[in-house]
Write a protein that holds these residues in place. Sequence first.
Motif, PDB file in Angstrom:
ATOM      1  N   GLU A  17     -36.803  -4.426  -7.528  1.00 25.74           N
ATOM      2  CA  GLU A  17     -35.221  -4.682  -6.850  1.00 25.74           C
ATOM      3  C   GLU A  17     -34.694  -3.476  -5.551  1.00 25.74           C
ATOM      4  OE1 GLU A  17     -31.394  -6.453  -8.932  1.00 25.74           O
ATOM      5  OE2 GLU A  17     -32.788  -5.236  -9.465  1.00 25.74           O
ATOM      6  N   ASN A  18     -35.438  -2.279  -6.058  1.00 26.51           N
ATOM      7  CA  ASN A  18     -34.704  -1.419  -5.301  1.00 26.51           C
ATOM      8  C   ASN A  18     -35.854  -0.798  -4.254  1.00 26.51           C
ATOM      9  OD1 ASN A  18     -32.420  -0.989  -6.630  1.00 26.51           O
ATOM     10  ND2 ASN A  18     -33.730   0.169  -8.277  1.00 26.51           N
ATOM     11  N   LYS A  69     -34.465  -9.856  -6.310  1.00 21.83           N
ATOM     12  CA  LYS A  69     -33.139  -9.855  -7.490  1.00 21.83           C
ATOM     13  C   LYS A  69     -33.688  -9.988  -8.781  1.00 21.83           C
ATOM     14  CE  LYS A  69     -30.137 -13.246  -6.487  1.00 21.83           C
ATOM     15  NZ  LYS A  69     -29.685 -14.060  -6.699  1.00 21.83           N
ATOM     16  N   ASN A  70     -33.173  -9.204  -9.699  1.00 25.55           N
ATOM     17  CA  ASN A  70     -33.667  -9.382 -11.193  1.00 25.55           C
ATOM     18  C   ASN A  70     -35.350  -9.285 -11.042  1.00 25.55           C
ATOM     19  OD1 ASN A  70     -30.647 -10.056 -11.583  1.00 25.55           O
ATOM     20  ND2 ASN A  70     -31.527 -12.395 -11.234  1.00 25.55           N
ATOM     21  N   THR A  71     -35.733  -8.366 -10.111  1.00 26.97           N
ATOM     22  CA  THR A  71     -37.076  -8.099 -11.044  1.00 26.97           C
ATOM     23  C   THR A  71     -37.330  -6.572 -10.953  1.00 26.97           C
ATOM     24  OG1 THR A  71     -38.154  -7.516  -8.132  1.00 26.97           O
ATOM     25  CG2 THR A  71     -37.790  -9.740  -9.412  1.00 26.97           C
ATOM     26  N   SER A  72     -38.268  -6.121 -11.151  1.00 22.16           N
ATOM     27  CA  SER A  72     -38.592  -4.648 -11.370  1.00 22.16           C
ATOM     28  C   SER A  72     -38.502  -3.382 -10.144  1.00 22.16           C
ATOM     29  CB  SER A  72     -39.668  -3.680 -12.230  1.00 22.16           C
ATOM     30  OG  SER A  72     -41.044  -4.413 -11.701  1.00 22.16           O
ATOM     31  N   LYS A  82     -33.954  -7.990  -0.250  1.00 20.58           N
ATOM     32  CA  LYS A  82     -32.765  -8.166  -2.305  1.00 20.58           C
ATOM     33  C   LYS A  82     -32.095  -9.237  -2.559  1.00 20.58           C
ATOM     34  CE  LYS A  82     -30.405  -3.775  -1.617  1.00 20.58           C
ATOM     35  NZ  LYS A  82     -29.512  -2.652  -1.057  1.00 20.58           N
ATOM     36  N   GLU A  83     -32.390 -10.817  -2.092  1.00 21.95           N
ATOM     37  CA  GLU A  83     -31.844 -11.721  -2.670  1.00 21.95           C
ATOM     38  C   GLU A  83     -32.971 -12.159  -3.291  1.00 21.95           C
ATOM     39  OE1 GLU A  83     -31.135 -13.862   0.356  1.00 21.95           O
ATOM     40  OE2 GLU A  83     -31.329 -16.493  -0.469  1.00 21.95           O
TER      41      GLU A  83
END
Length: 258
Positions: free
Chosen positions: A39-40, A34-37, A30-31
Amino acid sequence: LIVGICLGIEFSGAVPSNKDFKTVTISKCKEFLKNTSSENKCEEVWDAFSKAYVGKDPCEVPMEAYDPLMQTVREKDACNRMLLWSKTKLFVRQLREAQKCLPKLLTLEDTLLGFVMDGQTWCSKKGSKETFTKGCPKSDKCERNPVRSFWNRASEAFSQAACGEVTAMLNGSISTPFNNNSIFASIEVKQLSPPQVKALSVILVTTGNDKETCENDSLRTLQNAALDRELEYTCKELDGSKILDCISDPDRPCGDCW
Ligand code: N1C
């Protein structure tokens, strides 16, 4: 996530290692995303990753077991900026940490899987649902262990994405900088070929008094392998200690150091 991390720390020892390992792996993922599409995507990445070795004999995990994992992550091609290395991990890390002179070069640790798994150890057992992070077999006991097979497969995918000129940092303070048993020799070099890749540029890094040169026998072997593959080949020697001193000096611009 925060609760999970706190629990992991508070009860470490009591919590089975598979929980800790999963928590660490997913939070590093997740790190990175982070802030990318994407992320999930980390649960999906974890599922594909763990399926490669959970429940299996830790000496019977082939590199192909990670094929489905490689499908879940698509790496961008890295033209003229790929950095491969062998037996120079610490030096490369110090260069990357200095954030100077190397901004353009990309290592496997700059990709999701390399970043997440770097420094971790994992294995399971036949019929088990758990991941263990201790007591896992080393490569001298069995080649087909989950960690070695992962690096083999991830390195194969990484070098397949190479294009243009590829740089390799090899260790000039050991007698065989290009060693057949290394991942660099046995996997990565074999992925490099025209027209996608044009040139292999070797940087032979020496630290201390033991200094091999580009004339070293094993490097001749590498040069021949490169020429057989119709790649241009260059090799240059570099004093690693001087470079590190120079790049850690804030008053000296990068151009002074190389
Ligand atoms: O066997 P090596 O080196 O030649 O592998 C290095 C080569 C690099 O170019 C990387 O692209 O293969 C890739 N790679 C890693 O990025 C990596 N990170 C951590 C390979 N191995 C990696 N590790 C761990 O170091 C892993 O446990 C593996 O077995 C060692 C290999 O290091 P080496 O022998 O110095």
